[in-house]
Design a protein around this motif. Structure first.
Motif, PDB file in Angstrom:
ATOM      1  N   UNK A   1       1.216  -0.769 -13.342  1.00 49.00           N
ATOM      2  CA  UNK A   1       1.912  -0.180 -12.201  1.00 49.00           C
ATOM      3  C   UNK A   1       2.378   1.239 -12.520  1.00 49.00           C
ATOM      4  N   UNK A   2       2.931   1.445 -13.725  1.00 49.31           N
ATOM      5  CA  UNK A   2       3.348   2.798 -14.134  1.00 49.31           C
ATOM      6  C   UNK A   2       2.151   3.753 -14.120  1.00 49.31           C
ATOM      7  N   UNK A   3       1.027   3.268 -14.638  1.00 44.27           N
ATOM      8  CA  UNK A   3      -0.174   4.101 -14.687  1.00 44.27           C
ATOM      9  C   UNK A   3      -0.606   4.498 -13.269  1.00 44.27           C
ATOM     10  N   UNK A   4      -0.531   3.549 -12.350  1.00 41.36           N
ATOM     11  CA  UNK A   4      -0.915   3.836 -10.965  1.00 41.36           C
ATOM     12  C   UNK A   4       0.029   4.866 -10.342  1.00 41.36           C
ATOM     13  N   UNK A   5       1.310   4.741 -10.626  1.00 43.33           N
ATOM     14  CA  UNK A   5       2.285   5.702 -10.103  1.00 43.33           C
ATOM     15  C   UNK A   5       1.970   7.103 -10.610  1.00 43.33           C
ATOM     16  N   UNK A   6       1.627   7.240 -11.879  1.00 46.81           N
ATOM     17  CA  UNK A   6       1.282   8.548 -12.434  1.00 46.81           C
ATOM     18  C   UNK A   6       0.005   9.097 -11.808  1.00 46.81           C
ATOM     19  N   UNK A   7      -0.975   8.226 -11.608  1.00 48.00           N
ATOM     20  CA  UNK A   7      -2.247   8.669 -11.031  1.00 48.00           C
ATOM     21  C   UNK A   7      -2.086   9.125  -9.589  1.00 48.00           C
ATOM     22  N   UNK A   8      -1.134   8.528  -8.880  1.00 49.86           N
ATOM     23  CA  UNK A   8      -0.962   8.829  -7.455  1.00 49.86           C
ATOM     24  C   UNK A   8       0.234   9.741  -7.194  1.00 49.86           C
ATOM     25  N   UNK A   9       0.717  10.418  -8.217  1.00 44.76           N
ATOM     26  CA  UNK A   9       1.802  11.373  -8.030  1.00 44.76           C
ATOM     27  C   UNK A   9       1.447  12.345  -6.905  1.00 44.76           C
ATOM     28  N   UNK A  10       2.425  12.640  -6.088  1.00 45.72           N
ATOM     29  CA  UNK A  10       2.205  13.546  -4.968  1.00 45.72           C
ATOM     30  C   UNK A  10       1.977  12.838  -3.662  1.00 45.72           C
ATOM     31  N   UNK A  11       1.589  11.566  -3.717  1.00 47.30           N
ATOM     32  CA  UNK A  11       1.350  10.809  -2.499  1.00 47.30           C
ATOM     33  C   UNK A  11       2.660  10.280  -1.927  1.00 47.30           C
ATOM     34  N   UNK A  12       2.624   9.903  -0.652  1.00 47.13           N
ATOM     35  CA  UNK A  12       3.782   9.296  -0.012  1.00 47.13           C
ATOM     36  C   UNK A  12       4.180   8.049  -0.786  1.00 47.13           C
ATOM     37  N   UNK A  13       5.454   7.956  -1.153  1.00 47.56           N
ATOM     38  CA  UNK A  13       5.890   6.859  -2.014  1.00 47.56           C
ATOM     39  C   UNK A  13       5.737   5.499  -1.337  1.00 47.56           C
ATOM     40  N   UNK A  14       5.977   5.406  -0.035  1.00 50.54           N
ATOM     41  CA  UNK A  14       5.831   4.109   0.623  1.00 50.54           C
ATOM     42  C   UNK A  14       4.381   3.643   0.566  1.00 50.54           C
ATOM     43  N   UNK A  15       3.428   4.572   0.646  1.00 50.86           N
ATOM     44  CA  UNK A  15       2.014   4.193   0.551  1.00 50.86           C
ATOM     45  C   UNK A  15       1.689   3.701  -0.854  1.00 50.86           C
ATOM     46  N   UNK A  16       2.283   4.317  -1.856  1.00 53.52           N
ATOM     47  CA  UNK A  16       2.086   3.865  -3.232  1.00 53.52           C
ATOM     48  C   UNK A  16       2.606   2.441  -3.400  1.00 53.52           C
ATOM     49  N   UNK A  17       3.775   2.163  -2.846  1.00 54.94           N
ATOM     50  CA  UNK A  17       4.346   0.819  -2.977  1.00 54.94           C
ATOM     51  C   UNK A  17       3.562  -0.209  -2.167  1.00 54.94           C
ATOM     52  N   UNK A  18       3.000   0.192  -1.050  1.00 54.28           N
ATOM     53  CA  UNK A  18       2.145  -0.736  -0.295  1.00 54.28           C
ATOM     54  C   UNK A  18       0.923  -1.122  -1.113  1.00 54.28           C
TER      55      UNK A  18
END
Length: 239
Positions: free
Chosen positions: A61-78
């Motif tokens: 999950x941490x890795x995914x958050x780093x890869x998707x930095x800059x994206x809308x946070x709610x979309x990342x959590x979805x």
């Protein structure tokens, strides 16, 4: 992350005769330094919705958050947590954790304020954008005293999707009434910033090395330039 290499021009930029009228700037990692608060806030959010604090799931999950930095946070959590109620709960916990750390935890990237001032003095509009909610964006602006530094401020919300969609850039272009989308420059520290700018049709889409992603990631995403810092941006196109 810094790089001693001079500014890299990676592909053709604005067509001859096209003057830049608008710069769309990312905030965290580009104009604003938050010293790892995103990961701290994510960990608080993940714990709040029951993700194990240790183990492969948390690391993935941490890795995914780093890869998707800059994206809308709610979309990342979805994407991470699936169910809408769980994603919303994670987003609320994230924003609460991030907001609690803003005071004293965010600073301007050295030279960012001067670069914005230089652009505006030259008649170039500046719009600051973020993947955070409007409320969190406002708290960052409060902390920095930046409510008048730019021409406008945009965040994902009703009718405006976050990166890597082009909406933030297009909304900024419409608000600024540019004559041509080729008169827009975009700058950010993530591959999502780069993709957003390219999808919108901006002629300059620059990556900076002060934030989440390294030069290789930015070039792979299609950046026209890789800069050590946003402070270097005006030199690309101002006389």
């Amino acid at each position: 992350m810094t790089n001693s290499t001079a500014t890299q021009v990676l592909r053709e930029t604005a067509p001859v005769g096209t003057a830049i009228e608008l710069v769309v700037m990312d905030m965290a990692g580009t104009t604003v330094s938050d010293d790892g608060l995103v990961i701290e806030a994510f960990d608080a959010a993940a714990t709040a919705v029951g993700l194990a604090e240790f183990g492969a799931d948390r690391e993935d999950a941490r890795r995914y958050v780093l890869e998707t930095m800059g994206q809308s946070k709610i979309e990342v959590f979805r994407a991470l947590f699936g169910a809408e109620d769980r994603a919303q709960a994670a987003n609320r916990a994230f924003e609460a954790a991030y907001d609690a750390r803003i005071a004293g935890g965010v600073t301007s990237v050295p030279g960012a304020g001067d670069a914005i001032a230089q652009l505006r003095e030259a008649g170039v509009a500046v719009v600051l954008t973020t993947g955070f909610s409007p409320a969190t964006q406002n708290r960052i602006l409060d902390a920095l005293g930046w409510h008048t530094i730019a021409n406008a401020y945009l965040a994902p919300g009703d009718g405006i999707r976050g990166r890597p969609y082009p909406d933030l850039v297009l909304a900024a272009a419409l608000r600024s009434q540019v004559s041509d989308i080729a008169a827009v420059a975009v700058v950010g520290d993530t591959s999502s910033d780069i993709r957003s700018g390219l999808r919108a049709g901006a002629s300059i889409v620059a990556g900076v090395l002060t934030g989440a992603h390294r030069a290789e990631t930015l070039t792979s995403a299609g950046a026209t330039h890789v800069l050590n810092s946003v402070a270097d941006l005006p030199d690309i196109f101002l006389p």
